[in-house]
Design an enzyme around this catalytic site. Structure first.
Site, PDB file in Angstrom:
ATOM      1  N   VAL A 281      -1.759  -7.201  -5.227  1.00  0.00           N
ATOM      2  CA  VAL A 281      -1.580  -8.299  -4.282  1.00  0.00           C
ATOM      3  C   VAL A 281      -2.851  -9.135  -4.248  1.00  0.00           C
ATOM      4  CG1 VAL A 281      -1.251  -8.900  -1.850  1.00  0.00           C
ATOM      5  CG2 VAL A 281       0.109  -7.065  -2.886  1.00  0.00           C
TER       6      VAL A 281
ATOM      7  N   GLU B 232     -17.877  18.047   2.127  1.00  0.00           N
ATOM      8  CA  GLU B 232     -16.972  18.764   1.228  1.00  0.00           C
ATOM      9  C   GLU B 232     -17.385  18.596  -0.228  1.00  0.00           C
ATOM     10  OE1 GLU B 232     -12.875  18.869   3.854  1.00  0.00           O
ATOM     11  OE2 GLU B 232     -13.219  17.140   2.553  1.00  0.00           O
TER      12      GLU B 232
ATOM     13  N   GLY C 134       0.812  -1.210   0.000  1.00  0.00           N
ATOM     14  CA  GLY C 134       0.000   0.000   0.000  1.00  0.00           C
ATOM     15  C   GLY C 134       0.844   1.257   0.000  1.00  0.00           C
TER      16      GLY C 134
ATOM     17  N   GLY D 185      -0.301   4.469   0.363  1.00  0.00           N
ATOM     18  CA  GLY D 185      -1.008   5.607   0.938  1.00  0.00           C
ATOM     19  C   GLY D 185      -0.164   6.300   1.994  1.00  0.00           C
ATOM     20  N   PHE D 186      -0.808   7.115   2.827  1.00  0.00           N
ATOM     21  CA  PHE D 186      -0.084   7.864   3.854  1.00  0.00           C
ATOM     22  C   PHE D 186       0.742   6.939   4.749  1.00  0.00           C
ATOM     23  CE2 PHE D 186      -3.498  11.157   3.238  1.00  0.00           C
ATOM     24  CZ  PHE D 186      -2.652  12.189   2.861  1.00  0.00           C
TER      25      PHE D 186
ATOM     26  N   ASP E 272      -6.252   2.764   7.013  1.00  0.00           N
ATOM     27  CA  ASP E 272      -7.633   2.338   6.825  1.00  0.00           C
ATOM     28  C   ASP E 272      -7.800   0.827   6.840  1.00  0.00           C
ATOM     29  OD1 ASP E 272      -8.734   4.860   6.698  1.00  0.00           O
ATOM     30  OD2 ASP E 272      -8.444   5.051   4.545  1.00  0.00           O
TER      31      ASP E 272
END
Length: 423
Positions: free
Chosen positions: A82, A170, A14, A16-17, A300
């Site tokens: 994966v 948003e 992953g 991401g952050f 997450d």
């Protein structure tokens, strides 16, 4: 069993952050890392809604993973999906059949939309979690407007956002501002007057995690921009042209955005690890997976707690900190030192509610300072600049964001145009 194709000290699934933060910290310490992601970029997820509402282009929210790790030759970026995970062996299998094994395994594979078995939702709505989601939604949004401008009749256009959390608020606010301020410059006032934006949620207020003051400000701001709020009633069904609520209300819908919740992605489901709320892994306080050595689950993909046992939010800032903390614990494992429980530095919550306005609750726990309006908007800008991954992106943001977000005369961004709508 098929032999392992390659071995590494740490495998990170992953980009991401959390995954990027872990790989960068380990890379700085000379650890040999394999970072696997099915996409070649790191996405700045907090701004995907602006791509979806044709306010930003893809280059402003996505950065090449290879560029991020260009100065760290001991971190290899692998573009692959994966398809299998063996936590006990710290082994992953990719869609081409190759296997990779590490001494440690970090699962930071992100999330996907949770439709909660709502009939028609998966087929007839646009989730908003990835760049592809945002581009697809933005393309359909602009297609609908172009078609309506070509036909130029008197029928109304209805855009429905399901979910009253930060993403939904948003997105609805950005759509309303696009309709109110951008469309008259690019199409006509007549087209703008035909557009309606709806926000739907089963709870009675928007922004559930926020204070009553923030909820009320967001509610007033959205209503003032023309967003029609349908709160306190669950969605019963999504049809090709309608959102049906449990009380029988039928909202016309030309386009539906799903911001109603997330669950862990398929990588976690394939891992065989016990799943908790949202399909995520209930990790230990040191961010390791329960019952297996050398496996960390972050962002997450995890239900995380801090060193005091408090449940932590699914926020980019939390994932970023968790990635760095997991890297420190892995280094401790390598060096034979004890791991430490994750200590989350709580920065609070914030959400933009239209250009130049936001809500922000800054600081830890019950002592948060509640801000609303322009001051909260400036805090939102500062935090999002901090979260950007590269120096060039930060400089560009500081140079352009203040005028972009204060002014209502932004460009109508060109995105790809899908051949047909999702529904």
């Amino acid at each position: 069993m098929r032999p392992v194709d390659e071995n590494y000290e740490v495998i990170v699934v992953g980009g991401g952050f959390a995954g990027v933060a872990a790989a960068r910290e380990l890379g700085r310490k000379g650890v040999r890392v394999l970072l696997i992601d099915k996409n070649p970029y790191h996405q700045f997820q907090p701004l995907l809604y602006q791509v979806a509402t044709v306010q930003l282009g893809v280059s402003e929210v996505a950065r090449s993973l290879r560029d991020i790790f260009r100065g760290q030759p001991n971190v290899r970026v692998l573009l692959a999906e994966v398809t299998g995970v063996d936590p006990a062996a710290k082994r992953v299998t990719t869609s081409d059949g190759r296997t990779y094994e590490g001494r440690f395994l970090v699962l930071a594979s992100g999330a996907e939309a949770n439709f909660f078995n709502t009939p028609g939702a998966e087929e007839g709505t646009y989730p908003l979690y990835s760049v592809e989601d945002a581009v697809g939604l933005g393309g359909s949004f602009s297609n609908i407007l172009e078609e309506a401008d070509r036909v130029d009749d008197s029928s109304e256009l209805h855009f429905v956002v399901i979910g009253g959390g930060p993403t939904g608020v948003e997105t609805a606010g950005a759509m309303a501002e696009t309709v109110k301020y951008v469309l008259p410059d690019y199409f006509s006032q007549r087209l703008a007057s035909r557009c309606r934006v709806h926000l739907v949620d089963m709870v009675p207020n928007v922004l559930p995690p926020f204070s009553d003051k923030s909820k009320e400000y967001a509610r007033r701001r959205l209503s003032g921009m023309g967003v029609q709020l349908h709160l306190g009633v669950p969605v019963k069904e999504i049809t090709p042209d309608t959102v049906v609520l449990n009380d029988g209300t039928a909202i016309p819908a030309d386009l539906v955005v799903w911001a109603g919740g997330l669950k862990a992605g398929p990588v976690v489901a394939r891992s065989g690890l016990p799943q908790g709320r949202g399909g995520r892994i209930d990790v230990n306080e040191d961010l390791t997976a329960p019952g297996v050595e050398g496996v960390y689950v972050l962002g997450d993909a995890a239900n995380m707690t801090d060193d005091k046992g408090n449940k932590l939010p699914q926020l980019g800032s939390c994932a970023l900190q968790a990635g760095g903390w997991a890297a420190k614990n892995i280094l401790a494992d390598i060096e034979g030192r004890p791991r430490e429980p994750f200590h989350y530095s709580d920065k609070g919550y914030m959400a933009m509610v239209g250009r130049g306005a936001a809500v922000a609750e800054v600081g830890p726990g019950p002592d948060r300072k509640v801000l609303a309006g322009p001051l909260a908007f400036l805090a939102w800008l500062g935090v999002h600049v901090f979260l950007l991954s590269g120096s060039l992106q930060k400089v560009r943001a500081l140079a352009t964001w203040p005028s972009d977000y204060i002014s209502h005369r932004r460009s109508f961004v060109v995105l790809s145009r899908p051949d047909k709508p999702r529904a």
